[in-house]
Motif scaffolding. Structure first.
Motif, short mmCIF file in Angstrom:
data_model
loop_
_atom_site.label_atom_id
_atom_site.label_comp_id
_atom_site.label_asym_id
_atom_site.label_seq_id
_atom_site.Cartn_x
_atom_site.Cartn_y
_atom_site.Cartn_z
N HIS A 115 53.73 30.33 44.70
CA HIS A 115 52.54 30.94 44.11
C HIS A 115 52.57 32.47 44.15
CE1 HIS A 115 48.30 31.13 42.97
NE2 HIS A 115 48.11 31.98 43.96
N HIS A 119 52.58 35.43 41.32
CA HIS A 119 51.70 36.61 41.22
C HIS A 119 52.53 37.86 40.92
CE1 HIS A 119 47.59 35.46 41.92
NE2 HIS A 119 47.86 34.80 43.04
N SER A 140 46.00 39.02 47.72
CA SER A 140 45.24 37.89 47.16
C SER A 140 44.24 37.40 48.21
CB SER A 140 46.20 36.78 46.76
OG SER A 140 46.72 36.16 47.90
N ASP A 306 44.47 33.91 39.67
CA ASP A 306 45.35 32.76 39.43
C ASP A 306 45.39 32.35 37.95
OD1 ASP A 306 45.79 32.82 42.11
OD2 ASP A 306 44.58 31.05 42.59
ZN ZN Z 1 46.66 33.41 43.83
#
Ligand code: ZN
Ligand code: KG4
Length: 343
Positions: A115, A119, A140, A306
């Protein structure tokens, strides 16, 4: 289109069900995001069980919309990429299970994506000239890392938080001043009406590394300040609290990034993650990078929080590096950056 690599990117690690179609790693053909904010707002934060159930309800439709907006069929897809960690396990499993079913049914390769690496990759979408190596500040809800992106899929963490993530601090302070969930954007908005120098909150230094972060002391200082005001019957200027807190976070984020760039001799700086959408951070980063003669890259706000496009972009670079996952791919809630359980 046959020469092109058409990547379907699926993201479900927290409270957004997202899918996107990305051509050749840089061109976003569609980016569909179904947010669950409204339901989690009722509870003051993300409820994992509800998040998983909402992903199950939405995921197929979101993928269909992404394909239809991109005018591609499932057969046109080269490979399926999906976030497999870190994140909420039940939420991740929905995306992973869906991606596996698609890859199996279509006989297409499956690529699991980290993840946070996604980003970082969001920066490639609007900056075709950006290539590794560069230094990236990742901020984040769950992570605060200073990462040296050595190659598209080689990362070195040079700084990290010892406690709360920057986004987590925004969310907790927002709750304390009565703004509710999601905190970051609300603090950002309210802070525009406040004085960032009204209250002197601490800028924590972490013993051992000049590139690490700590936000729990700042969060406690804000809570103590609010309690002190309440006990003394003093009026709380929420906008001043928001602006002063935000300034303290921004000062530390910019300081560590500039130090990191000097230490490593980096000239290209990127920011990534939900907090990278913060207007004060963007302004301060722009100013600092100008003063230090650094080139700054940041994604548009929609690519900071996201989304599926960032997973499709990083998925492309993983795919091009030959990374493939099997149908035993599992969700890994605490997957470390740069760590791969791939085949
Ligand atoms: Zn995220
Ligand atoms: O990257 P992201 O969408 O999800 C995670 O991977 O965690 O980041 C969400 C975090 C939340 O903590 C949210 O409050 C914060 O990013 N955030 C912001 C802003 N927009 C989102 N924080 C400060 N200012 C913003 N404008």
């Amino acid at each position: 289109m046959s020469q092109d690599v058409i990547m379907l990117g699926i993201e479900s690690s927290c409270d957004e069900t997202a899918a996107a179609v990305v051509r050749n790693g840089r061109e976003v053909l569609s980016n569909v995001i179904s947010s669950q904010i409204d339901i989690h707002t009722l509870y003051g934060g993300v409820v994992p069980e509800i998040a998983s159930r909402k992903h199950v309800e939405r995921v197929n439709q979101v993928i269909e919309e992404a394909l239809s907006e991109a005018s591609v069929s499932l057969q046109d897809i080269t490979a399926v990429s999906v976030t497999y960690g870190p994140g909420l396990v039940g939420a991740l499993l929905v995306g992973v299970g869906t991606a596996k079913a698609l890859a199996y049914g279509l006989h297409k390769p499956l690529v699991g994506v980290h993840h946070i690496e996604g980003h970082i990759a969001a920066n490639y979408i609007e900056h075709p000239e950006l290539e590794p190596p560069f230094l990236c500040l990742v901020v984040s809800g769950g992570h605060t890392h200073l990462v040296r992106v050595e190659e598209y899929n080689k990362f070195q963490i040079i700084g990290c938080t010892h406690d709360d993530a920057a986004g987590e601090a925004f969310d907790k302070v927002a709750r304390a001043i009565g703004l509710g969930y999601p905190g970051g954007p609300k603090v950002d908005r309210l802070a525009r009406e406040g004085n960032p120098h009204a209250i002197e909150f601490p800028r924590a230094k972490v013993g051992g590394s000049e590139l690490d972060f700590s936000f729990s002391g700042l969060k406690s200082a804000v809570l103590n300040y609010l309690n002190g005001c309440r006990m003394k019957g003093e009026e709380i200027h929420a906008a001043d609290v928001a602006a002063s807190f935000q300034q303290a976070v921004v000062d530390v984020l910019v300081d560590r990034t500039v130090r990191g760039a000097r230490k490593l001799g980096e000239t290209k700086i990127a920011v990534a993650g939900g907090v990278a959408a913060n207007s004060a951070l963007r302004r301060a980063m722009e100013q600092a990078c100008q003063e230090e003669h650094l080139t700054l890259y940041h994604p548009s706000p929609v690519y900071c929080t996201d989304n599926g496009a960032m997973i499709g972009v990083q998925g492309y670079y993983e795919y091009m590096a030959g990374i493939r996952h099997g149908l035993d791919l599992n969700a890994v809630p605490s997957l470390a950056i740069g760590q791969r359980g791939c085949l």
